[in-house]
Design a protein around this motif. Structure first.
Motif, mmCIF file in Angstrom:
data_model
loop_
_atom_site.group_PDB
_atom_site.id
_atom_site.type_symbol
_atom_site.label_atom_id
_atom_site.label_comp_id
_atom_site.label_asym_id
_atom_site.label_seq_id
_atom_site.Cartn_x
_atom_site.Cartn_y
_atom_site.Cartn_z
ATOM 1 N N LYS A 162 0.821 -1.208 0.000
ATOM 2 C CA LYS A 162 0.000 0.000 0.000
ATOM 3 C C LYS A 162 0.858 1.262 0.000
ATOM 4 O O LYS A 162 0.366 2.331 -0.343
ATOM 5 N N GLU A 163 2.110 1.099 0.376
ATOM 6 C CA GLU A 163 3.015 2.262 0.402
ATOM 7 C C GLU A 163 3.104 2.907 -0.981
ATOM 8 O O GLU A 163 3.306 4.109 -1.100
ATOM 9 N N ASP B 7 0.712 3.415 -3.130
ATOM 10 C CA ASP B 7 -0.377 4.384 -3.246
ATOM 11 C C ASP B 7 -0.056 5.628 -2.444
ATOM 12 O O ASP B 7 -0.177 6.754 -2.929
ATOM 13 N N GLU B 8 0.391 5.377 -1.180
ATOM 14 C CA GLU B 8 0.589 6.509 -0.277
ATOM 15 C C GLU B 8 1.696 7.443 -0.766
ATOM 16 O O GLU B 8 1.550 8.665 -0.739
ATOM 17 N N TYR C 212 0.397 9.678 -3.499
ATOM 18 C CA TYR C 212 -0.440 10.794 -3.035
ATOM 19 C C TYR C 212 0.435 11.879 -2.431
ATOM 20 O O TYR C 212 0.200 13.071 -2.640
#
Lengths: 266, 288
Positions: free
Chosen positions: A159-160, A162-163, A166
């Motif tokens: 998930k990093e 995606d983060e 952003y």
């Protein structure tokens, strides 16, 4: 013992190839030779069966029809499955687990159960005998499958990613198209391969939903077998030609196929 | 695995899938439910019949017979394909050029349209001009799959093994190739034999993919229609009439919509029940 290990896959592949060889063998024989007796290879090698197929529109249009609805189905299935798989792999939301299982149940529905209602449904919305009807109907089992495979591949991506995007100022659509889709390209390839595969091999629904304009090649084969006598050579040639698209598609995904069959869950 | 955050807006991502699948699943399913509780004499006039058709189907000898045939068929092919698939996957080369060759050739049967598979095996097994038929008759057995029930079963099962064992091989192979080399080195140092390695390293690592394999093979063999229909037409007699073939015979052949719909629902529920058990097991495993 270890020395002879290679024999197992070799014998298995030999077993797989025998019926295919027999089909090819038949397709290069004349009808006379086939009915005349048993021969291990064509004595009078002929291409007449293939020429018949490629020169008769009622034959070759079947391939065009099949490929058309298979491609439409693959495009629809993968594009709607992408956002859904992302949602399932990244977020918890109300009813997500039940929804996921409900989707999978449709992969479990026997096509024979749905054949007649599908005929009535697609007749009612005036889509009977169109490519889009078959493409949508095959979505019944291909969309859930695509969601399942893509979810497996996406869950493997931290998930990093995606983060970080952003933080770097990417908006969601830009992140999804520019970063996320390229990252799971292999997964998309595998999902597309599976949609292609199951739409290409399915016949019961495809046959039920078409009569003339969108009739798949496989259905044309059965018709020919019954109306114009049993022309085994022609039937064999048509069958042999249906193997080619699959072989081409496998070649493209050969490096991802094993992971793909595990639905990305290894 | 990434931890998930709660976000109800994720629903919007799922809406297109729900609309498309619901259109294909709910409307036809409701049609089937409708037929299953009604009687018709044509002209679109229907009478409500309650659960009459369900009782009739559940008590009919014919349904019991085809269900029994279906269960035997699924049981037999699972018992052959799963161990055979594992054995072949274990014997496959680990890396290099031959891996791709094996994978591509093995996947080939999976991409042949199902009625072509039936037609191909028909030609292959014909007693007079088929290679398989000739060989078996040559060995000294009296083999004719269009007349002899045992031969018909043998051919149908062999066809399914030919068609689908590769799926198990590919899944098992995917599971095996995810095992780090360090595991095998450790086993070697401990002096573990081939069986111990298989039992304590390879089999546990393949558990998840094998669950998927059994699930997929159960679903697809339980729905099998086209291949045996083209190969044997359900015969000789009714000996290879599996559930789907019987269902299509009742629904489209005799046009008995009520009983056919009731049978459809019972059939679907059986598949659902078994798959639910597998799915729950798989998810429990994944959660660990």
């Amino acid at each position: 013992m270890r020395k002879y290990k290679w024999l197992v896959p070799t014998l298995y592949i030999l077993f797989l190839m025998l019926p295919i060889y027999w089909l090819l063998n038949m397709s290069f024989k004349t009808t006379n030779e086939i009915l005349g007796g048993f021969t291990l290879w064509p004595q009078e090698f002929t291409l007449v069966n293939y020429i018949t197929i490629f020169s008769d529109p009622t034959w070759y249009i079947g391939y065009v029809n099949s490929i058309t609805y298979v491609v439409i189905n693959t495009v629809i299935s993968v594009s709607v499955a992408l956002p859904a798989a992302y949602a399932f792999s990244r977020y918890n939301f109300l009813g997500d687990k039940h929804l996921f299982f409900w989707l999978l149940t449709n992969r479990m529905a026997p096509p024979a159960v749905f054949a007649l209602p599908f005929f009535q449904l697609y007749s009612a919305v005036n889509l009977f005998d169109t490519h889009i009807a078959v493409a949508l109907a095959h979505g019944l089992f291909n969309i859930p499958l695509a969601v399942w495979i893509l979810e497996g591949f996406m869950s493997g991506i931290p998930k990093e990613l995606d983060e970080t995007a952003y933080v770097d100022g990417y908006s969601f659509p830009r992140f999804f198209i520019k970063i996320f889709i390229p990252t799971i390209a292999a997964g998309i390839g595998v999902a597309a391969f599976f949609c292609f595969m199951f739409s290409w091999v399915e016949l019961l629904l495809a046959k039920t939903l078409t009569s003339v304009a969108a009739k798949p090649i496989a259905a044309i084969m059965t018709r020919t077998a019954s109306t114009s006598g049993y022309e085994l050579g022609l039937l064999a040639a048509a069958g042999a030609l249906t193997i080619i698209p699959g072989a081409i598609v496998i070649y493209f995904v050969r490096n991802h196929i094993a992971k793909g069959f595990a639905l990305g869950r290894v | 695995m990434a931890t998930k955050s709660t976000n109800q807006k994720a629903w919007f991502f799922v809406v297109p899938v729900i609309i498309l699948v619901a259109f294909n699943a709910l409307i036809p399913l409701m049609t089937v439910v409708n037929y299953s509780v009604q009687e018709t004499f044509g002209n679109n006039i229907f009478f409500f019949e309650g659960v009459k058709w369900f009782e009739q189907v559940l008590h009919s000898e014919r349904f019991h017979a085809s269900l029994l045939r279906q269960l035997s068929f699924t049981g037999i092919i699972l018992a052959i394909e799963i161990p055979l698939g594992i054995a072949i996957a274990l014997a496959m080369p680990k890396k290099g050029f031959w891996v791709s060759v094996c994978l591509v050739l093995m996947a080939l049967p999976l991409l042949i349209p199902w009625n072509v598979v039936g037609a191909m095996w028909n030609i292959f097994a014909l007693p007079d001009i088929g290679l398989l038929g000739r060989i078996i008759n040559g060995i000294g057995f009296d083999y004719n799959f269009t007349q002899n029930p045992t031969a018909a079963w043998f051919t149908t099962i062999l066809m399914d093994v030919w068609h689908w064992t590769s799926l198990v091989v590919l899944l098992a192979y995917a599971g095996l190739s995810s095992i780090p080399d360090a595991y095998f080195q450790a086993a070697k140092i401990d002096g573990a034999g081939a069986w111990a390695v298989f039992r304590h390293i390879q089999l546990p690592k393949m558990k998840r993919v094998l669950t998927i394999a059994i699930l997929l093979r159960f679903m697809d063999s339980f729905m099998i229609y086209t291949e045996p229909f083209v190969l044997t037409g359900g015969g000789p007699g009714n000996t290879t009439t599996f559930l789907s073939i019987d269902l299509v015979k009742i629904a489209l052949g005799q046009f008995d919509l009520g009983p056919a719909a009731a049978m459809s629902l019972i059939y679907f529920l059986i598949v659902l029940l078994v798959c639910w058990v597998f799915y729950t097991l798989m998810m429990k495993d994944e959660a660990q």
